[in-house]
Design a protein around this motif. Structure first.
Motif, mmCIF file in Angstrom:
data_model
loop_
_atom_site.group_PDB
_atom_site.id
_atom_site.type_symbol
_atom_site.label_atom_id
_atom_site.label_comp_id
_atom_site.label_asym_id
_atom_site.label_seq_id
_atom_site.Cartn_x
_atom_site.Cartn_y
_atom_site.Cartn_z
ATOM 1 N N ASN A 49 0.811 -1.222 0.000
ATOM 2 C CA ASN A 49 0.000 0.000 0.000
ATOM 3 C C ASN A 49 0.847 1.276 0.000
ATOM 4 O O ASN A 49 0.364 2.342 0.371
ATOM 5 N N VAL A 50 2.093 1.172 -0.439
ATOM 6 C CA VAL A 50 2.984 2.334 -0.452
ATOM 7 C C VAL A 50 2.355 3.470 -1.256
ATOM 8 O O VAL A 50 1.769 3.251 -2.316
ATOM 9 N N TYR A 51 2.416 4.666 -0.732
ATOM 10 C CA TYR A 51 1.920 5.902 -1.339
ATOM 11 C C TYR A 51 0.404 5.961 -1.535
ATOM 12 O O TYR A 51 -0.096 6.873 -2.179
ATOM 13 N N LEU A 52 -0.347 5.029 -0.977
ATOM 14 C CA LEU A 52 -1.804 5.122 -1.092
ATOM 15 C C LEU A 52 -2.395 6.109 -0.084
ATOM 16 O O LEU A 52 -3.455 6.692 -0.330
ATOM 17 N N PHE A 53 -1.706 6.305 1.052
ATOM 18 C CA PHE A 53 -2.247 7.160 2.112
ATOM 19 C C PHE A 53 -1.319 8.302 2.507
ATOM 20 O O PHE A 53 -1.742 9.226 3.190
ATOM 21 N N GLU A 54 -0.076 8.242 2.119
ATOM 22 C CA GLU A 54 0.922 9.264 2.458
ATOM 23 C C GLU A 54 1.754 9.591 1.217
ATOM 24 O O GLU A 54 2.009 8.712 0.398
ATOM 25 N N SER A 55 2.212 10.808 1.124
ATOM 26 C CA SER A 55 3.023 11.226 -0.026
ATOM 27 C C SER A 55 4.519 11.029 0.199
ATOM 28 O O SER A 55 5.303 11.209 -0.728
ATOM 29 N N GLU A 56 4.911 10.672 1.420
ATOM 30 C CA GLU A 56 6.337 10.548 1.737
ATOM 31 C C GLU A 56 6.667 9.164 2.286
ATOM 32 O O GLU A 56 5.875 8.589 3.035
ATOM 33 N N ILE A 57 7.842 8.669 1.903
ATOM 34 C CA ILE A 57 8.394 7.476 2.542
ATOM 35 C C ILE A 57 9.875 7.724 2.803
ATOM 36 O O ILE A 57 10.524 8.494 2.098
ATOM 37 N N TRP A 58 10.378 7.078 3.839
ATOM 38 C CA TRP A 58 11.794 7.145 4.187
ATOM 39 C C TRP A 58 12.415 5.789 3.903
ATOM 40 O O TRP A 58 11.863 4.762 4.290
ATOM 41 N N ASP A 78 25.242 7.236 7.238
ATOM 42 C CA ASP A 78 24.306 7.558 6.160
ATOM 43 C C ASP A 78 22.933 7.860 6.724
ATOM 44 O O ASP A 78 22.408 7.114 7.550
ATOM 45 N N LEU A 79 22.369 8.953 6.282
ATOM 46 C CA LEU A 79 21.032 9.315 6.704
ATOM 47 C C LEU A 79 20.014 8.588 5.841
ATOM 48 O O LEU A 79 20.308 8.165 4.729
ATOM 49 N N ALA A 80 18.820 8.459 6.349
ATOM 50 C CA ALA A 80 17.746 7.866 5.561
ATOM 51 C C ALA A 80 17.420 8.798 4.397
ATOM 52 O O ALA A 80 17.698 9.999 4.433
ATOM 53 N N ASN A 81 16.845 8.225 3.360
ATOM 54 C CA ASN A 81 16.495 8.972 2.154
ATOM 55 C C ASN A 81 14.996 9.207 2.113
ATOM 56 O O ASN A 81 14.202 8.270 2.256
ATOM 57 N N LEU A 82 14.605 10.461 1.893
ATOM 58 C CA LEU A 82 13.202 10.821 1.781
ATOM 59 C C LEU A 82 12.801 10.832 0.313
ATOM 60 O O LEU A 82 13.468 11.468 -0.517
ATOM 61 N N PHE A 83 11.713 10.123 0.001
ATOM 62 C CA PHE A 83 11.149 10.125 -1.348
ATOM 63 C C PHE A 83 9.723 10.649 -1.258
ATOM 64 O O PHE A 83 8.928 10.171 -0.446
ATOM 65 N N VAL A 84 9.407 11.629 -2.096
ATOM 66 C CA VAL A 84 8.094 12.261 -2.089
ATOM 67 C C VAL A 84 7.416 11.996 -3.426
ATOM 68 O O VAL A 84 7.971 12.289 -4.483
ATOM 69 N N LEU A 85 6.205 11.444 -3.350
ATOM 70 C CA LEU A 85 5.389 11.300 -4.545
ATOM 71 C C LEU A 85 4.740 12.644 -4.790
ATOM 72 O O LEU A 85 4.221 13.276 -3.860
ATOM 73 N N GLN A 86 4.786 13.119 -6.019
ATOM 74 C CA GLN A 86 4.218 14.430 -6.321
ATOM 75 C C GLN A 86 3.536 14.408 -7.679
ATOM 76 O O GLN A 86 3.796 13.529 -8.501
ATOM 77 N N ILE A 87 2.686 15.388 -7.889
ATOM 78 C CA ILE A 87 2.001 15.530 -9.162
ATOM 79 C C ILE A 87 2.248 16.941 -9.677
ATOM 80 O O ILE A 87 2.203 17.915 -8.920
ATOM 81 N N GLU A 88 2.562 17.019 -10.958
ATOM 82 C CA GLU A 88 2.801 18.316 -11.597
ATOM 83 C C GLU A 88 2.201 18.261 -12.994
ATOM 84 O O GLU A 88 2.549 17.386 -13.791
ATOM 85 N N GLN A 89 1.288 19.167 -13.263
ATOM 86 C CA GLN A 89 0.585 19.217 -14.541
ATOM 87 C C GLN A 89 -0.012 17.850 -14.904
ATOM 88 O O GLN A 89 0.085 17.397 -16.036
#
Length: 120
Positions: A49-58, A78-89
């Motif tokens: 269910n990744v990205y179905l309820f939140e726009s960010e994952i670490w 090493d720090l964790a990596n933030l990935f953001v699902l986004q929409i543009e146009q």
């Protein structure tokens, strides 16, 4: 003398945090492949269910360890990596915040997070 001044306004598209409208094994694989491009290493494990309820994952970096469980090169910094699902146009994208890289997603369909969850 009559002076007419016209101004052109240029509207730039702004990417908004987004969530998936649906998911599938193909969408999950596409996300895994784009994350792998950004951070290297093997494909990461993602929840169904990744990205179905939140726009960010670490995503945490893998720490290679010796036979006693200690990090191979001393401390793990090493720090964790933030990935953001986004929409543009109307296009779904995945952004790696650490590098600023933005990956176009062709299989994923998404919508603005605030549109799906207006209470957030």
């Amino acid at each position: 003398m009559l002076l007419i001044v016209s101004a052109c306004q240029q509207v730039q598209a702004v990417a908004e945090p987004a969530v998936l409208t649906q998911t599938s094994p193909e969408v999950k694989l596409e996300l895994q492949q784009q994350i792998q491009k950004a951070i290297g290493g093997p494909l990461v494990k993602l929840a169904d269910n990744v990205y179905l309820f939140e726009s960010e994952i670490w995503i945490e970096s893998v720490v290679l360890k010796d036979d006693k469980g200690r990090p191979l090169h001393g401390r793990h910094l090493d720090l964790a990596n933030l990935f953001v699902l986004q929409i543009e146009q109307g296009r779904c994208q995945l952004k790696h915040n650490k590098s600023g890289q933005v990956f176009a997603l062709t299989k994923a369909k998404c919508m603005a997070e605030k549109q799906r969850f207006p209470e957030k």
